[in-house]
Scaffold this motif. Structure first.
Motif, PDB file in Angstrom:
ATOM      1  N   TRP A   1       0.901  -1.161   0.006  1.00  0.00           N
ATOM      2  CA  TRP A   1       0.164  -0.151   0.000  1.00  0.00           C
ATOM      3  C   TRP A   1       0.946   1.059   0.076  1.00  0.00           C
ATOM      4  O   TRP A   1       0.603   2.360  -0.674  1.00  0.00           O
ATOM      5  CB  TRP A   1      -0.996  -0.036   1.061  1.00  0.00           C
ATOM      6  N   LEU A   2       2.004   1.299   0.713  1.00  0.00           N
ATOM      7  CA  LEU A   2       2.939   2.402   0.683  1.00  0.00           C
ATOM      8  C   LEU A   2       3.352   2.622  -0.662  1.00  0.00           C
ATOM      9  O   LEU A   2       3.565   3.842  -1.092  1.00  0.00           O
ATOM     10  CB  LEU A   2       4.207   1.922   1.553  1.00  0.00           C
ATOM     11  N   ALA A   3       3.826   1.454  -1.625  1.00  0.00           N
ATOM     12  CA  ALA A   3       4.181   1.724  -2.762  1.00  0.00           C
ATOM     13  C   ALA A   3       3.119   2.527  -3.521  1.00  0.00           C
ATOM     14  O   ALA A   3       3.562   3.439  -4.353  1.00  0.00           O
ATOM     15  CB  ALA A   3       4.638   0.306  -3.214  1.00  0.00           C
ATOM     16  N   LEU A   4       1.914   2.027  -3.436  1.00  0.00           N
ATOM     17  CA  LEU A   4       0.833   2.552  -4.612  1.00  0.00           C
ATOM     18  C   LEU A   4       0.969   4.066  -4.031  1.00  0.00           C
ATOM     19  O   LEU A   4       0.549   4.870  -4.810  1.00  0.00           O
ATOM     20  CB  LEU A   4      -0.385   1.885  -4.024  1.00  0.00           C
ATOM     21  N   ILE A   5       0.703   4.487  -2.577  1.00  0.00           N
ATOM     22  CA  ILE A   5       0.394   5.695  -2.150  1.00  0.00           C
ATOM     23  C   ILE A   5       1.775   6.329  -2.543  1.00  0.00           C
ATOM     24  O   ILE A   5       1.538   7.975  -3.042  1.00  0.00           O
ATOM     25  CB  ILE A   5       0.212   5.750  -0.624  1.00  0.00           C
ATOM     26  N   GLY A   6       2.931   5.962  -2.836  1.00  0.00           N
ATOM     27  CA  GLY A   6       4.216   6.599  -2.849  1.00  0.00           C
ATOM     28  C   GLY A   6       3.962   7.176  -4.378  1.00  0.00           C
ATOM     29  O   GLY A   6       4.324   8.034  -5.010  1.00  0.00           O
ATOM     30  N   ALA A   7       3.564   5.932  -5.189  1.00  0.00           N
ATOM     31  CA  ALA A   7       3.495   6.399  -6.662  1.00  0.00           C
ATOM     32  C   ALA A   7       2.529   7.284  -6.985  1.00  0.00           C
ATOM     33  O   ALA A   7       2.748   8.132  -7.956  1.00  0.00           O
ATOM     34  CB  ALA A   7       3.201   5.001  -7.425  1.00  0.00           C
ATOM     35  N   LEU A   8       1.384   7.291  -6.486  1.00  0.00           N
ATOM     36  CA  LEU A   8       0.210   8.353  -6.692  1.00  0.00           C
ATOM     37  C   LEU A   8       1.018   9.579  -6.234  1.00  0.00           C
ATOM     38  O   LEU A   8       0.671  10.638  -6.872  1.00  0.00           O
ATOM     39  CB  LEU A   8      -0.896   7.992  -5.967  1.00  0.00           C
ATOM     40  N   HIS A   9       1.589   9.788  -4.949  1.00  0.00           N
ATOM     41  CA  HIS A   9       2.054  10.928  -4.555  1.00  0.00           C
ATOM     42  C   HIS A   9       3.122  11.598  -5.396  1.00  0.00           C
ATOM     43  O   HIS A   9       2.913  12.866  -5.749  1.00  0.00           O
ATOM     44  CB  HIS A   9       2.664  10.607  -3.098  1.00  0.00           C
ATOM     45  N   GLY A  10       4.087  10.773  -6.159  1.00  0.00           N
ATOM     46  CA  GLY A  10       5.041  11.358  -6.857  1.00  0.00           C
ATOM     47  C   GLY A  10       4.313  11.676  -8.385  1.00  0.00           C
ATOM     48  O   GLY A  10       4.714  12.845  -8.922  1.00  0.00           O
ATOM     49  N   ALA A  11       3.426  10.852  -8.744  1.00  0.00           N
ATOM     50  CA  ALA A  11       3.011  11.135 -10.159  1.00  0.00           C
ATOM     51  C   ALA A  11       1.885  12.196 -10.118  1.00  0.00           C
ATOM     52  O   ALA A  11       1.805  13.090 -11.153  1.00  0.00           O
ATOM     53  CB  ALA A  11       2.311   9.595 -10.707  1.00  0.00           C
ATOM     54  N   MET A  12       1.220  12.303  -9.046  1.00  0.00           N
ATOM     55  CA  MET A  12      -0.054  13.512  -9.184  1.00  0.00           C
ATOM     56  C   MET A  12       0.262  14.724  -8.523  1.00  0.00           C
ATOM     57  O   MET A  12      -0.323  15.687  -8.895  1.00  0.00           O
ATOM     58  CB  MET A  12      -1.117  12.751  -8.477  1.00  0.00           C
ATOM     59  N   LEU A  13       1.344  14.646  -7.561  1.00  0.00           N
ATOM     60  CA  LEU A  13       1.537  16.041  -6.645  1.00  0.00           C
ATOM     61  C   LEU A  13       3.113  16.559  -6.721  1.00  0.00           C
ATOM     62  O   LEU A  13       3.140  17.418  -7.359  1.00  0.00           O
ATOM     63  CB  LEU A  13       1.216  15.690  -5.432  1.00  0.00           C
ATOM     64  N   TRP A  14       4.061  15.366  -6.398  1.00  0.00           N
ATOM     65  CA  TRP A  14       5.191  16.084  -6.499  1.00  0.00           C
ATOM     66  C   TRP A  14       6.294  15.156  -6.639  1.00  0.00           C
ATOM     67  O   TRP A  14       6.331  14.031  -6.084  1.00  0.00           O
ATOM     68  CB  TRP A  14       5.463  16.559  -4.996  1.00  0.00           C
ATOM     69  N   PHE A  15       7.181  15.413  -7.725  1.00  0.00           N
ATOM     70  CA  PHE A  15       8.042  14.283  -8.171  1.00  0.00           C
ATOM     71  C   PHE A  15       9.248  13.788  -7.019  1.00  0.00           C
ATOM     72  O   PHE A  15       9.732  12.877  -7.357  1.00  0.00           O
ATOM     73  CB  PHE A  15       8.916  14.966  -9.250  1.00  0.00           C
ATOM     74  N   GLY A  16       9.505  14.624  -5.994  1.00  0.00           N
ATOM     75  CA  GLY A  16      10.389  14.308  -4.950  1.00  0.00           C
ATOM     76  C   GLY A  16       9.656  13.302  -3.942  1.00  0.00           C
ATOM     77  O   GLY A  16      10.712  12.916  -3.063  1.00  0.00           O
ATOM     78  N   ASP A  17       8.956  12.425  -4.332  1.00  0.00           N
ATOM     79  CA  ASP A  17       8.168  11.428  -3.271  1.00  0.00           C
ATOM     80  C   ASP A  17       9.455  10.462  -2.824  1.00  0.00           C
ATOM     81  O   ASP A  17      10.273  10.146  -3.801  1.00  0.00           O
ATOM     82  CB  ASP A  17       7.396  10.645  -3.813  1.00  0.00           C
ATOM     83  N   ILE A  18       9.538  10.008  -1.727  1.00  0.00           N
ATOM     84  CA  ILE A  18      10.337   9.271  -1.145  1.00  0.00           C
ATOM     85  C   ILE A  18       9.683   7.820  -0.835  1.00  0.00           C
ATOM     86  O   ILE A  18      10.233   7.119  -0.377  1.00  0.00           O
ATOM     87  CB  ILE A  18      11.051   9.938  -0.029  1.00  0.00           C
ATOM     88  N   LEU A  19       8.375   7.872  -0.480  1.00  0.00           N
ATOM     89  CA  LEU A  19       7.505   6.780   0.044  1.00  0.00           C
ATOM     90  C   LEU A  19       7.649   5.519  -0.891  1.00  0.00           C
ATOM     91  O   LEU A  19       7.909   4.410  -0.412  1.00  0.00           O
ATOM     92  CB  LEU A  19       6.120   7.003   0.053  1.00  0.00           C
ATOM     93  N   LEU A  20       7.726   5.772  -2.238  1.00  0.00           N
ATOM     94  CA  LEU A  20       7.668   4.658  -3.114  1.00  0.00           C
ATOM     95  C   LEU A  20       9.357   4.005  -2.969  1.00  0.00           C
ATOM     96  O   LEU A  20       9.288   2.686  -2.733  1.00  0.00           O
ATOM     97  CB  LEU A  20       7.766   5.183  -4.474  1.00  0.00           C
ATOM     98  N   LEU A  21      10.264   4.668  -2.788  1.00  0.00           N
ATOM     99  CA  LEU A  21      11.575   4.219  -2.593  1.00  0.00           C
ATOM    100  C   LEU A  21      11.641   3.372  -1.318  1.00  0.00           C
ATOM    101  O   LEU A  21      12.402   2.296  -1.129  1.00  0.00           O
ATOM    102  CB  LEU A  21      12.856   5.440  -2.496  1.00  0.00           C
ATOM    103  N   TYR A  22      10.875   3.829  -0.224  1.00  0.00           N
ATOM    104  CA  TYR A  22      10.837   3.125   1.107  1.00  0.00           C
ATOM    105  C   TYR A  22      10.442   2.006   0.912  1.00  0.00           C
ATOM    106  O   TYR A  22      10.508   0.936   1.543  1.00  0.00           O
ATOM    107  CB  TYR A  22      10.486   3.985   2.183  1.00  0.00           C
ATOM    108  N   ALA A  23       9.335   1.781   0.223  1.00  0.00           N
ATOM    109  CA  ALA A  23       8.560   0.618   0.091  1.00  0.00           C
ATOM    110  C   ALA A  23       9.269  -0.305  -0.777  1.00  0.00           C
ATOM    111  O   ALA A  23       9.368  -1.537  -0.071  1.00  0.00           O
ATOM    112  CB  ALA A  23       7.291   0.886  -0.835  1.00  0.00           C
ATOM    113  N   VAL A  24       9.971  -0.009  -1.744  1.00  0.00           N
ATOM    114  CA  VAL A  24      10.671  -0.873  -2.563  1.00  0.00           C
ATOM    115  C   VAL A  24      11.951  -1.406  -1.850  1.00  0.00           C
ATOM    116  O   VAL A  24      12.351  -2.601  -1.692  1.00  0.00           O
ATOM    117  CB  VAL A  24      11.300  -0.283  -3.777  1.00  0.00           C
TER     118      VAL A  24
END
Length: 415
Positions: A116-139
């Motif tokens: 779920w964190l990976a999905l939220i991070g991907a949405l955060h980065g793609a839809m709001l701000w490119f600097g998202d770190i949540l997807l990196l943490y999930a992976v």
């Protein structure tokens, strides 16, 4: 606790989020400090074009003395240090949620949480701000979960050793580039990407034109950052190991010998002092030539030492009578997920969302610091206010509902 004890525990359907009374003070306190500091670093990436920040060029406006000081403060005291701290703590959270590898139910819960964190991070980065770190943490978390049952000693040696290796390589690379022979330096400069004024202004105009143009521009930068983000796992996973090793050894909970804390305090504090002095000399140099022979930049490669200095200082303050002071960070840390994403919502609204004032590309560093300060105060005030009525932050609640596959209790009472 034996393996049999772990398997005889509650099933997946019976697992519950940790109760507020069972949370660990030091971890929440450090997490709160990290999440506030992260905003100081991220503010530039919200407010300026990515090409400008990556090229380490001056801001789009004429920089004043206050702006120069503002950049110096970010580079010396916050850049890389807060990301490092949050990564250390994420490694601990992987273990606290997933337990030992032999605990199959908690392991399944952990994988669902990271998914779920990976999905939220991907949405955060793609839809709001490119600097998202949540997807990196999930992976990175999916990789790190294989090592969470390692002993403290092994985690510290492997995680700390690899982290030290990367730090030494970074220091050597920065110093070497600053001391290249002039002919090689000029050739390298020709091949490096530059932030041309007309390109910067075009990006500013795009972001300020509203959506979908601004959204598309952010999305394209995020796509470009996906590959570097994947490479960052080789830095992130060892830091998670180091963080969990520090937790299992008792360092993060204040149980290590005092000589260990004092040693880290001296080594980390010395690095911070030297970075501050060298960075100041470079920032104040009138001709733009680094008078430190490259050490101003090279010293930033030892950011993990400064991070450990912060960790140690806050732990000792808590341990020796100033817990009331460090406690102000605890509510912010308990709501770190909410506060991190709220920072994005506020900054996007202020800088390039069509419903905001569209400040993108117009603020100097000192003006951004004023925005950061207001957000810090707001989060320091609203976090304890929210937690006085609820068990967790609103987005923490949503994440836990998704993770557990059912509604979890948000209201207080019965703890």
């Amino acid at each position: 606790m034996t393996t049999a004890d772990l398997h005889s525990g509650p099933g997946l359907d019976e697992l519950r989020p940790v109760a507020p009374k069972d949370r660990i003070f030091n971890l929440d306190m450090l997490r709160g400090w990290a999440i506030l500091g992260i905003l100081a670093v991220n503010a530039i990436a919200f407010a300026w074009p990515a090409a400008l920040t990556m090229a380490e060029a001056p801001p789009p406006l004429n920089a004043s003395h206050a702006d120069t000081i503002g950049v110096w403060v970010i580079d010396v005291f916050f850049a890389d240090k807060m990301r490092t701290l949050f990564t250390l703590l994420f490694g601990v959270s992987v273990f606290l949620v997933g337990g030992e590898r032999s605990d199959l139910d908690r392991g399944a819960l952990l994988r669902r949480r990271l998914g779920w964190l990976a999905l939220i991070g991907a949405l955060h980065g793609a839809m709001l701000w490119f600097g998202d770190i949540l997807l990196l943490y999930a992976v990175s978390g999916f990789i790190f979960l294989m090592f969470r049952s390692w002993s403290a000693r092994r985690l510290l040696w492997v995680g700390g050793g690899v982290t030290l290796l990367w730090a030494l390589l970074a220091i050597g690379m920065y110093w070497g580039m600053a001391n290249l022979p002039p002919e090689f330096a000029s050739k390298m400069a020709e091949g490096m990407p530059t932030a041309k004024p007309d390109q910067i202004q075009a990006t500013v105009d795009t972001y300020r034109s509203g959506w979908p143009a601004g959204w598309i521009a952010n999305f394209m930068v995020w796509i470009k950052f996906l590959f570097p983000m994947a490479i960052m796992t080789v830095v992130t996973v060892p830091l998670m190991m180091l963080g969990l090793g520090l937790y299992k050894s008792g360092y993060l909970t204040g149980q290590s010998p005092m000589w260990v804390y004092l040693t880290v305090l001296v080594v980390g504090g010395t690095n911070l002092a030297l970075s501050a002095i060298w960075g100041w000399q470079a920032a104040m140099a009138p001709d733009g030539v680094d008078p430190t022979g490259g050490w101003a930049h090279a010293s930033t490669g030892a950011a993990p030492l400064v991070t450990l200095f912060y960790v140690t200082a806050l732990i000792l303050l808590t341990k020796f009578g100033l817990k009331a002071v460090t406690a102000v960070f605890v509510p912010v840390g308990r709501m770190a997920f909410t506060n991190y994403l709220t920072q994005t919502l506020i900054m996007v609204t202020l800088y390039y969302a069509p419903w905001g004032p569209l400040w993108f590309g117009t603020h100097t560093t000192s003006q951004m610091w004023m925005v950061v300060g207001v957000i810090w105060v707001a989060q320091l005030l609203w976090s304890p206010l929210w937690l006085s009525m609820f068990r967790m932050g609103p987005l923490e609640w949503l994440w836990r509902c998704l993770t557990y596959g059912r509604m979890v209790r948000l209201s207080k009472g019965g703890d």
